[in-house]
Design a protein around this motif. Structure first.
Motif, short mmCIF file in Angstrom:
data_model
loop_
_atom_site.label_atom_id
_atom_site.label_comp_id
_atom_site.label_asym_id
_atom_site.label_seq_id
_atom_site.Cartn_x
_atom_site.Cartn_y
_atom_site.Cartn_z
N GLY A 64 0.62 -1.50 -0.34
CA GLY A 64 -0.05 0.25 -0.18
C GLY A 64 0.75 1.30 -0.08
N GLN A 65 1.82 0.89 -0.87
CA GLN A 65 3.10 2.09 -0.29
C GLN A 65 3.87 2.72 -1.64
OE1 GLN A 65 3.77 3.79 2.62
NE2 GLN A 65 1.78 1.60 3.57
N THR A 66 4.08 4.07 -1.46
CA THR A 66 4.39 4.11 -3.19
C THR A 66 6.08 5.52 -2.61
OG1 THR A 66 4.08 6.67 -2.19
CG2 THR A 66 2.44 6.02 -3.50
N LEU A 89 19.23 11.50 8.17
CA LEU A 89 17.90 9.90 9.05
C LEU A 89 16.94 10.72 7.58
CD1 LEU A 89 16.73 8.49 10.91
CD2 LEU A 89 15.66 10.78 12.26
N GLU A 90 16.61 9.36 7.20
CA GLU A 90 15.47 9.72 6.64
C GLU A 90 14.48 8.93 7.20
OE1 GLU A 90 12.95 8.54 1.85
OE2 GLU A 90 15.33 7.01 3.13
N ILE A 91 13.28 9.53 7.61
CA ILE A 91 11.81 8.42 8.61
C ILE A 91 10.88 8.32 6.59
CG2 ILE A 91 10.24 8.65 9.29
CD1 ILE A 91 11.87 10.52 10.63
N GLY A 92 11.11 6.56 6.74
CA GLY A 92 9.64 6.43 5.09
C GLY A 92 10.92 5.85 4.40
N THR A 93 11.74 5.08 4.73
CA THR A 93 12.29 4.19 3.56
C THR A 93 11.73 3.24 1.94
OG1 THR A 93 13.83 3.13 5.49
CG2 THR A 93 14.08 2.37 2.77
N GLY A 96 14.35 3.21 -0.83
CA GLY A 96 15.46 3.10 -0.66
C GLY A 96 15.54 3.78 -1.85
N TYR A 97 14.78 4.94 -2.73
CA TYR A 97 15.52 5.33 -3.98
C TYR A 97 15.67 6.91 -3.26
CZ TYR A 97 15.70 8.54 -8.05
OH TYR A 97 16.17 9.14 -9.54
N GLN A 98 14.74 7.89 -2.33
CA GLN A 98 15.31 9.04 -1.98
C GLN A 98 16.74 8.40 -1.02
OE1 GLN A 98 13.34 12.46 -0.87
NE2 GLN A 98 15.30 12.47 -1.11
N ASP A 117 8.88 -6.02 5.08
CA ASP A 117 9.58 -6.28 3.45
C ASP A 117 10.46 -5.54 2.64
OD1 ASP A 117 8.38 -8.90 4.55
OD2 ASP A 117 6.80 -8.84 3.43
N LEU A 118 9.54 -3.97 2.74
CA LEU A 118 9.69 -3.19 1.98
C LEU A 118 11.61 -2.61 2.68
CD1 LEU A 118 7.28 -0.97 2.10
CD2 LEU A 118 7.43 -2.77 0.64
N ALA A 119 11.53 -2.74 3.90
CA ALA A 119 13.07 -2.41 4.73
C ALA A 119 13.96 -3.12 3.96
CB ALA A 119 13.13 -2.63 6.32
N GLY A 139 11.53 -0.37 11.72
CA GLY A 139 11.11 0.61 12.49
C GLY A 139 10.09 1.48 12.95
N ASP A 140 9.56 1.99 13.86
CA ASP A 140 8.73 2.86 14.32
C ASP A 140 9.65 4.30 13.71
OD1 ASP A 140 7.09 5.26 14.09
OD2 ASP A 140 6.36 5.05 15.98
N GLY A 141 9.62 5.00 12.50
CA GLY A 141 10.13 6.44 12.65
C GLY A 141 9.59 8.13 12.98
N VAL A 236 0.26 15.47 -1.52
CA VAL A 236 -0.19 14.81 -1.02
C VAL A 236 1.06 13.06 -0.56
CG1 VAL A 236 -1.39 13.31 -1.58
CG2 VAL A 236 -1.62 15.00 -2.22
N PHE A 237 1.08 12.77 0.33
CA PHE A 237 2.30 12.11 0.80
C PHE A 237 1.02 10.95 1.30
CE2 PHE A 237 5.41 14.73 -0.14
CZ PHE A 237 6.57 13.58 -0.52
N VAL A 238 1.43 9.43 1.68
CA VAL A 238 0.88 8.93 1.99
C VAL A 238 0.89 8.72 3.91
CG1 VAL A 238 0.87 6.13 0.84
CG2 VAL A 238 2.55 7.40 2.41
N PRO A 239 0.00 8.64 4.31
CA PRO A 239 0.42 8.79 5.96
C PRO A 239 1.22 7.69 7.27
CG PRO A 239 -1.32 7.31 5.48
CD PRO A 239 -0.77 7.89 4.55
N LEU A 240 2.16 8.84 8.10
CA LEU A 240 3.31 8.55 9.37
C LEU A 240 2.47 7.88 9.94
CD1 LEU A 240 6.21 8.99 9.88
CD2 LEU A 240 5.12 10.59 11.26
#
Ligand code: SAM
Length: 248
Positions: A64-66, A89-93, A96-98, A117-119, A139-141, A236-240
């Motif tokens: 469900g992520q982008t 520090l990046e929150i929301g890997t 991995g592109y960013q 899985d994404l990590a 984890g929870d960033g 517009v981003f997916v929620p933290l």
């Protein structure tokens, strides 16, 4: 990959992405442009999406992520004004592109993703591409990563309901944070800078009216660190999701 998606064609599409989507929209930082010209974005999206990897929008990466629109990646990175020794520090890997873009421009990069899985996939990609200065953590960033703080730059790639104080506190002096914050049906991309204490500096606090583009907002908090907060653009981003984000 289909026959028409050979390396030459992919490089041509990437070159067009940089010209048409970034330069034409006034991304001027040559290091950001060079990084995005170099990084094979098609390897950060699922195989079925590779044909669209250099198009002007976000793409689904599963769970469900982008992966964010290339222009937004470039704009957020440019706002961080990175130097080669910066700790980031990046929150929301996500894919991995960013993180790869950050790794091209900074020293060490820590990136946190809540989906295991994404990590794991992002870590494998980044290692495979030789990005040994990126540390992927699951984890929870929303609480940041205090054990490696302070950071010269923090980028949050999911939308928060407010700017978490704990993230501001993990910024080094003169550190920069870019974070999308809820604002009506969309979000407001904010730049938060930790600044030296001076009479004319102000600190933004949770609940303040969002700043107009390019303006400083806030109120004084005696004894605490000082921050300058600037509203950059609507996004517009997916929620933290997490302790200092939205509930699970
Ligand atoms: N930067 C990513 C990229 O380059 O592909 C795109 C990130 S995507 C727009 C947002 C990511 O933030 C999602 O992968 C989501 O799972 C993650 N996320 C949301 N809340 C989080 C949290 N509290 N901690 C860590 N990751 C979080």
């Amino acid at each position: 990959m289909s026959a028409e998606l050979n390396e030459t064609d992919l490089a041509r599409r990437r070159h067009s992405m940089v010209g048409d989507q970034l330069r034409r929209r006034h991304i001027t930082d040559r290091r950001v442009l060079a990084a995005m010209e170099k990084i094979p974005r098609h390897l950060f999206v699922p195989p079925g999406q590779r044909h669209a990897a250099y198009e002007d929008g976000p793409l689904s990466i599963g769970a469900g992520q982008t992966i964010s629109q290339p222009y937004i990646v470039a704009r957020m990175t440019e706002l961080l004004c990175l130097t080669p020794t910066d700790r980031v520090l990046e929150i929301g890997t996500g894919s991995g592109y960013q993180a790869a873009v950050l790794a091209e421009l900074a020293g060490d990069v820590w990136t946190i993703e809540r989906h295991v899985d994404l990590a794991e996939q992002a870590e494998a990609r980044l290692t495979g591409l030789g990005y040994h200065n990126v540390h992927v953590i699951t984890g929870d960033g929303s609480m940041g990563l205090p054990e490696h703080a302070p950071y010269d730059a923090i980028v949050v790639t999911a939308a928060a309901p407010f700017v978490p104080d704990c993230l501001k506190e993990q910024l080094a002096m003169n550190g920069r944070m870019v974070i999308p914050v809820a604002s009506g049906p969309h979000q407001d991309l904010r730049l938060i800078e930790r600044v030296a204490r001076e009479e004319d500096e102000v600190i933004a606090q949770d609940g303040d009216t969002p700043a107009e583009a390019g303006e400083v907002s806030g109120a004084r908090r005696p004894g605490g660190p000082c921050f300058r907060e600037t509203s950059i653009l609507t996004c517009v981003f997916v929620p933290l999701i997490g302790e200092h984000g939205y509930p699970r």
